[in-house]
Write an enzyme that holds these catalytic residues in place. Structure first.
Site, PDB file in Angstrom:
ATOM      1  CG  HIS A 109      22.574   6.541 -35.668  1.00 31.87           C
ATOM      2  ND1 HIS A 109      22.233   6.563 -33.946  1.00 31.87           N
ATOM      3  CD2 HIS A 109      21.504   6.389 -35.810  1.00 31.87           C
ATOM      4  CE1 HIS A 109      21.330   6.741 -33.191  1.00 31.87           C
ATOM      5  NE2 HIS A 109      20.400   6.138 -35.401  1.00 31.87           N
ATOM      6  CG  HIS A 110      25.287   7.010 -40.912  1.00 28.37           C
ATOM      7  ND1 HIS A 110      25.144   8.435 -40.932  1.00 28.37           N
ATOM      8  CD2 HIS A 110      23.527   6.665 -40.565  1.00 28.37           C
ATOM      9  CE1 HIS A 110      23.678   8.504 -41.098  1.00 28.37           C
ATOM     10  NE2 HIS A 110      23.145   7.787 -40.913  1.00 28.37           N
TER      11      HIS A 110
ATOM     12  N   GLY B 226      11.789  13.613 -41.956  1.00 23.74           N
ATOM     13  CA  GLY B 226      12.423  12.772 -40.590  1.00 23.74           C
ATOM     14  C   GLY B 226      13.192  13.903 -40.547  1.00 23.74           C
TER      15      GLY B 226
ATOM     16  CG  ASN C  26      13.142   5.665 -36.405  1.00 28.28           C
ATOM     17  OD1 ASN C  26      13.325   4.952 -36.553  1.00 28.28           O
ATOM     18  ND2 ASN C  26      14.874   5.614 -36.059  1.00 28.28           N
ATOM     19  CG  PHE C  27       8.998   7.862 -40.363  1.00 24.81           C
ATOM     20  CD1 PHE C  27       8.247   8.621 -40.828  1.00 24.81           C
ATOM     21  CD2 PHE C  27       9.965   8.667 -41.390  1.00 24.81           C
ATOM     22  CE1 PHE C  27       7.262   9.668 -40.983  1.00 24.81           C
ATOM     23  CE2 PHE C  27       9.292  10.465 -41.216  1.00 24.81           C
ATOM     24  CZ  PHE C  27       8.389  10.984 -41.348  1.00 24.81           C
TER      25      PHE C  27
ATOM     26  N   GLY D  34      17.274  11.970 -32.612  1.00 28.03           N
ATOM     27  CA  GLY D  34      16.458  12.273 -32.171  1.00 28.03           C
ATOM     28  C   GLY D  34      15.612  10.862 -31.885  1.00 28.03           C
ATOM     29  CB  THR D  35      15.245   7.219 -32.286  1.00 27.98           C
ATOM     30  OG1 THR D  35      14.295   7.568 -34.142  1.00 27.98           O
ATOM     31  CG2 THR D  35      15.286   6.115 -31.842  1.00 27.98           C
TER      32      THR D  35
ATOM     33  CE  LYS E  69      20.942  10.708 -36.185  1.00 28.72           C
ATOM     34  NZ  LYS E  69      20.026  11.413 -37.238  1.00 28.72           N
TER      35      LYS E  69
ATOM     36  CB  THR F 121      15.933  14.376 -35.654  1.00 30.45           C
ATOM     37  OG1 THR F 121      17.581  14.266 -36.239  1.00 30.45           O
ATOM     38  CG2 THR F 121      15.023  13.216 -35.918  1.00 30.45           C
TER      39      THR F 121
END
Length: 238
Positions: free
Chosen positions: A135-136, A75, A102-103, A145-146, A139, A77
């Protein structure tokens, strides 16, 4: 199933918890303090490896996993400029590589919704599209990546857009992606189509890392015994 965890931060620890709850065994854990233990010999103890690290180390991690004959689920990216090299590496080793930006089940349904809305908006020049992701602060890559996956899916459908930028667009063919970093935000993605009179917006917001971690474990279960390049579309039959 015996699992090797490569990357043991917050995501790795959540994956470990869920994997154990589902009856799996963690036989190898790799983090920044024991990278020398990521060897072919140690990986051969595992049935599958789950890799969540950083772009700078990801390719080397994939190589040692594939050389050991262990399917790798990743996962990480920010490395997709090397995608063709990774595919060749996988083929040369007759290996298995499962990649997702993204899973999360919800995010992958959101991918499908994004494509559906883009088809409805195709040719409607009165609407301009842009994206925002939050995001946090830990990152490292921006945009996420999403967000890049969402953007590339749009470019395949909308003739008016063919590239993204984090800055103000220099042409109509560029799409702005606003990347925001805030404390304790697992992930939010918004896509907005706006005209002079209204706007249409879709959003996915993650409540925790649990959905991402569960998806990674499901991907590991799915990859066991298979060969080649796999994605969440294969797992979810989308």
């Amino acid at each position: 199933m015996k699992i090797a965890l490569i990357g043991y931060g917050k995501m790795g620890k959540t994956i470990e918890q869920i994997a154990k709850e589902r009856g799996h065994e963690i036989v190898l854990t790799i983090d920044i303090n024991n990278q020398d233990e990521l060897t072919v010999e140690n990986l051969k103890k595992a049935d599958v490896a789950i890799e969540f690290t950083i772009p700078a180390s990801a390719i080397a991690n994939y190589e040692v996993c594939l050389k050991s004959g262990v399917p790798v689920v990743s996962g990480t990216t920010g490395w997709l400029d090397k995608k063709e090299d990774v595919i060749k590496m996988m083929n040369d080793n007759d290996g298995t590589f499962f990649y997702a930006s993204n899973f999360s089940l919800g995010v992958n349904l959101f991918f499908a919704l994004n494509k559906r809305l883009a088809k409805l908006m195709e040719g409607r020049s009165e609407y301009d599209v842009r994206m925002e992701e939050v995001h946090h602060t830990q990152k490292l890559d921006a945009p996420s990546g999403t967000a890049i996956t969402l953007a590339e899916d749009l470019f395949d459908i909308l003739p008016s857009k063919n590239s993204w930028t984090l800055d103000e667009p220099k042409s109509e063919s560029e799409m702005n992606i606003k990347a925001i970093r805030e404390r304790q935000v697992p992930g939010i993605h918004r896509i907005r189509y706006e005209s002079d009179i209204d706007y249409i917006e879709i959003e996915h917001s993650a409540k925790s890392r649990h959905g991402f971690a569960l998806g990674a474990v499901l991907a590991a279960e799915f990859s066991f015994g298979k060969k080649g390049m796999l994605t969440m579309n294969d797992l979810l039959n989308i």
